[in-house]
Design a protein around this motif. Structure first.
Motif, PDB file in Angstrom:
ATOM      1  N   VAL A  33      26.324 -62.318  51.740  1.00 46.01           N
ATOM      2  CA  VAL A  33      26.109 -63.538  50.944  1.00 46.01           C
ATOM      3  C   VAL A  33      27.211 -63.721  49.896  1.00 46.01           C
ATOM      4  O   VAL A  33      27.046 -63.418  48.725  1.00 46.01           O
ATOM      5  CB  VAL A  33      24.713 -63.524  50.294  1.00 46.01           C
ATOM      6  CG1 VAL A  33      23.635 -63.877  51.301  1.00 46.01           C
ATOM      7  CG2 VAL A  33      24.390 -62.164  49.672  1.00 46.01           C
ATOM      8  N   ILE A  68      19.888 -58.298  53.744  1.00 45.61           N
ATOM      9  CA  ILE A  68      20.867 -59.076  52.993  1.00 45.61           C
ATOM     10  C   ILE A  68      21.962 -58.120  52.518  1.00 45.61           C
ATOM     11  O   ILE A  68      21.686 -57.136  51.831  1.00 45.61           O
ATOM     12  CB  ILE A  68      20.239 -59.762  51.754  1.00 45.61           C
ATOM     13  CG1 ILE A  68      19.217 -60.818  52.174  1.00 45.61           C
ATOM     14  CG2 ILE A  68      21.326 -60.366  50.859  1.00 45.61           C
ATOM     15  CD1 ILE A  68      19.807 -62.085  52.746  1.00 45.61           C
ATOM     16  N   ASP A  70      24.376 -57.696  49.985  1.00 40.74           N
ATOM     17  CA  ASP A  70      24.686 -58.335  48.697  1.00 40.74           C
ATOM     18  C   ASP A  70      25.762 -57.602  47.907  1.00 40.74           C
ATOM     19  O   ASP A  70      26.054 -57.971  46.768  1.00 40.74           O
ATOM     20  CB  ASP A  70      23.412 -58.492  47.849  1.00 40.74           C
ATOM     21  CG  ASP A  70      22.722 -57.176  47.570  1.00 40.74           C
ATOM     22  OD1 ASP A  70      23.029 -56.172  48.234  1.00 40.74           O
ATOM     23  OD2 ASP A  70      21.860 -57.152  46.668  1.00 40.74           O
ATOM     24  N   SER A  90      26.084 -62.986  44.510  1.00 36.40           N
ATOM     25  CA  SER A  90      25.324 -62.718  45.743  1.00 36.40           C
ATOM     26  C   SER A  90      23.889 -63.203  45.625  1.00 36.40           C
ATOM     27  O   SER A  90      23.301 -63.651  46.613  1.00 36.40           O
ATOM     28  CB  SER A  90      25.362 -61.231  46.086  1.00 36.40           C
ATOM     29  OG  SER A  90      24.775 -60.436  45.084  1.00 36.40           O
ATOM     30  N   ARG A  91      23.307 -63.156  44.436  1.00 37.31           N
ATOM     31  CA  ARG A  91      21.949 -63.704  44.255  1.00 37.31           C
ATOM     32  C   ARG A  91      21.943 -65.206  44.485  1.00 37.31           C
ATOM     33  O   ARG A  91      21.026 -65.751  45.114  1.00 37.31           O
ATOM     34  CB  ARG A  91      21.418 -63.367  42.851  1.00 37.31           C
ATOM     35  CG  ARG A  91      20.756 -62.004  42.750  1.00 37.31           C
ATOM     36  CD  ARG A  91      19.996 -61.854  41.451  1.00 37.31           C
ATOM     37  NE  ARG A  91      20.880 -61.704  40.304  1.00 37.31           N
ATOM     38  CZ  ARG A  91      21.320 -60.530  39.847  1.00 37.31           C
ATOM     39  NH1 ARG A  91      20.951 -59.409  40.438  1.00 37.31           N
ATOM     40  NH2 ARG A  91      22.110 -60.470  38.800  1.00 37.31           N
ATOM     41  N   THR A  94      22.267 -65.794  48.160  1.00 38.13           N
ATOM     42  CA  THR A  94      21.038 -65.375  48.842  1.00 38.13           C
ATOM     43  C   THR A  94      20.004 -66.490  48.758  1.00 38.13           C
ATOM     44  O   THR A  94      19.351 -66.840  49.752  1.00 38.13           O
ATOM     45  CB  THR A  94      20.462 -64.093  48.211  1.00 38.13           C
ATOM     46  OG1 THR A  94      21.385 -63.023  48.391  1.00 38.13           O
ATOM     47  CG2 THR A  94      19.129 -63.717  48.860  1.00 38.13           C
ATOM     48  N   ASP A  95      19.852 -67.064  47.565  1.00 37.71           N
ATOM     49  CA  ASP A  95      18.916 -68.185  47.391  1.00 37.71           C
ATOM     50  C   ASP A  95      19.312 -69.357  48.277  1.00 37.71           C
ATOM     51  O   ASP A  95      18.450 -70.027  48.867  1.00 37.71           O
ATOM     52  CB  ASP A  95      18.881 -68.623  45.926  1.00 37.71           C
ATOM     53  CG  ASP A  95      18.236 -67.584  45.013  1.00 37.71           C
ATOM     54  OD1 ASP A  95      17.530 -66.695  45.529  1.00 37.71           O
ATOM     55  OD2 ASP A  95      18.446 -67.668  43.782  1.00 37.71           O
ATOM     56  N   ARG A 112      12.840 -58.320  53.863  1.00 36.13           N
ATOM     57  CA  ARG A 112      14.224 -58.768  53.712  1.00 36.13           C
ATOM     58  C   ARG A 112      14.903 -57.858  52.675  1.00 36.13           C
ATOM     59  O   ARG A 112      15.118 -58.235  51.529  1.00 36.13           O
ATOM     60  CB  ARG A 112      14.272 -60.242  53.287  1.00 36.13           C
ATOM     61  CG  ARG A 112      15.698 -60.797  53.241  1.00 36.13           C
ATOM     62  CD  ARG A 112      15.693 -62.248  52.797  1.00 36.13           C
ATOM     63  NE  ARG A 112      15.516 -63.185  53.888  1.00 36.13           N
ATOM     64  CZ  ARG A 112      14.680 -64.216  53.896  1.00 36.13           C
ATOM     65  NH1 ARG A 112      13.897 -64.423  52.858  1.00 36.13           N
ATOM     66  NH2 ARG A 112      14.604 -65.019  54.932  1.00 36.13           N
ATOM     67  N   LYS A 114      17.672 -55.593  50.538  1.00 42.12           N
ATOM     68  CA  LYS A 114      19.040 -55.783  50.063  1.00 42.12           C
ATOM     69  C   LYS A 114      19.726 -54.427  49.908  1.00 42.12           C
ATOM     70  O   LYS A 114      19.092 -53.431  49.553  1.00 42.12           O
ATOM     71  CB  LYS A 114      19.033 -56.509  48.715  1.00 42.12           C
ATOM     72  CG  LYS A 114      18.455 -57.910  48.754  1.00 42.12           C
ATOM     73  CD  LYS A 114      18.460 -58.539  47.363  1.00 42.12           C
ATOM     74  CE  LYS A 114      17.877 -59.941  47.388  1.00 42.12           C
ATOM     75  NZ  LYS A 114      17.839 -60.548  46.030  1.00 42.12           N
TER      76      LYS A 114
END
Length: 477
Positions: A33, A68, A70, A90-91, A94-95, A112, A114
């Motif tokens: 991400v 994910i 990240d 990365s957050r 990810t969203d 999911r 990370k």
């Protein structure tokens, strides 16, 4: 008929027999991400969403895991370019990814995980590999998997020789001067002081790309998976690395019983990818086409086949999907005036036949193209029966229930756009009914020219008028 799956590992179509009866542990590699996801990502996650849904439909208890990534070189480099904190960046993406998946009706994984939330487990797994002699620590503090000592043959999943992999790997293999062998892959890499990192027995650093999936699939699934999936671009080195490190760590073989890989999404016959710069983000395409059209565009091709992207192809997918939506709409309209009797007019038999055809197609390595083809035939026959047989209300409800049943697998009828938004007619139901009222008024006043003009206008826009004993019916062509 038994469900058959094509296994990349064996290159064979085989009966699907999970390790533990009806329990299925299924792991699909998630995105890195560092940007908004492109349509190639949508191709992969929509395809495996349908596979997961069908397994559940067939009575399997599916535990679906998709990770994910990240933290990674790409995340760090993008954060450096933008001046953002890597984990904040990365957050954010990810969203964005989760939002795209929800819009495309992709069901959330059961788990999911990370990378950054599993550093301790990753370090522990690497320690085990080092202790077993399957990995080595260099003078720089990097840790590599030692392919020369692996019991599993190099090229086992990609079906290539070591020489072929060395010649064709290109950017797929990191070139480092502290490796013993060029194809060895990194498990732990040293982090400079100005980059994100974690303390480890080998110094401050962060995980390599491949090790995360072995760790998280074992933690949330099983040390031996039933299905491991992802795009064809992950076969080497990512998935092959997982096989080596997982089997060396656990001593169990095979790491995954079935390896499944979706085909590429291309533009002008070239793979869509961020590295090539020839990509469209999911959000960009959603700005031009409804989510249902995009999902149908993907699902209407077998998951292992290549899809060539173009706006013309998406427009054609939208028209094809609309024919199915119109069949549903016709049934819903017929319900308003349907008799309260037991006349099924052959609809129950048609449902049973179509269900068998649908399952036969899906049991053949999830052949969604053939499965949807059976639904087109079903829709045409339903339209004909409604027009000529006047079936009863309960039979029509069973037709709608069957469409909903199939939608639970394919997800192509959900979030149906209103006709005013999605149809080439540009007419909502209310507008169509209003024009029919004007036509009826013109006929009552014997203004046949006006009545014919309204009928012709509706026909040009794909609306078919049918005058019957019980009044006027209409349907979308």
């Amino acid at each position: 008929m038994a469900l058959k799956i094509y296994n990349t590992l064996t290159r064979e179509l085989k009966d699907f027999i999970p390790f533990h009866g009806k329990k299925v542990n299924m792991y699909v590699c998630g995105p890195t991400v560092y940007d908004h996801c492109h349509l190639g990502h949508a191709r992969s996650y929509v395809s495996f969403d349908v596979i997961r849904r069908y397994l559940s439909y067939r009575g399997y208890d599916v535990n679906y895991i998709s990770n994910i990534t990240d933290v990674d070189d790409k995340v760090i480099n993008r954060a450096r370019e933008s001046g953002e904190d890597p984990l904040e960046l990365s957050r954010k993406f990810t969203d964005s990814f989760i939002e795209d998946m929800e819009t495309l009706a992709v069901l959330s994984p059961d788990t999911r995980p990370k990378v950054t939330e599993h550093i301790n487990e990753i370090i522990s797994t690497i320690e085990t590999l080092v202790q077993k002699g399957a990995a080595y620590v260099t003078h720089k503090g990097n840790v590599y998997y030692d392919l020369t000592r692996s019991e599993e043959k190099i090229g086992v999943l990609s079906h290539q020789t070591a020489e072929g992999l060395l010649e064709g790997s290109g950017s797929r293999v990191d070139v480092e001067d502290d490796k013993r062998y060029q194809l060895d892959f990194v498990l732990w890499k040293v982090s400079p002081e100005d980059e994100i990192g974690w303390d480890s027995p080998w110094g401050r650093g962060r995980p390599g790309w491949h090790i995360e999936c072995s760790v998280m699939s074992a933690k949330y699934g099983s040390e031996q998976l039933d299905i491991h999936g992802g795009g064809m671009d992950l076969i080497f080195p990512h998935h092959e690395a997982e096989i080596h490190q997982s089997e060396s760590c656990t001593g169990k073989h095979p790491f995954s019983k079935y390896w499944m890989h979706n085909g590429f999404l291309t533009i002008d016959k070239e793979k869509m990818s961020k590295s090539l710069g020839n990509f469209f983000t999911i959000k960009e395409v959603l700005g031009k086409f409804p989510a249902g059209t995009i999902r149908f565009f993907i699902v209407y091709t077998h998951y292992r086949s290549t899809i060539d992207f173009s706006e013309d192809a998406l427009e054609e997918a939208g028209r094809a999907r609309k024919r199915l939506l119109n069949s549903i709409s016709n049934v819903e309209h017929a319900l308003d005036s349907a008799p309260e009797d037991d006349n099924d007019a052959g609809l129950d038999e048609l449902i049973d036949t179509t269900r068998d055809e649908f399952m036969t197609a899906m049991d053949d390595d999830f052949n969604t193209r053939e499965a949807i083809g059976s639904m087109f035939v079903f829709g045409r026959k339903v339209n004909s029966i409604i027009s000529s047989e006047n079936p009863g209300r309960e039979a029509l409800r069973r037709v709608l229930d069957f469409f909903a049943e199939i939608d639970g697998v394919l997800g192509i009828f959900t979030e149906k756009e209103s006709p005013s938004e999605s149809d080439d007619t540009g007419l909502s139901d209310e507008e169509i009914n209003g024009m029919i009222e004007l036509r009826e008024k013109a006929r009552a006043e014997k203004d046949w020219a006006k009545a014919d003009a309204i009928r012709d206008e509706l026909k040009e826009k794909g609306i078919i008028i049918e005058d019957g004993k019980e009044g006027v019916r209409w349907r979308r062509e």
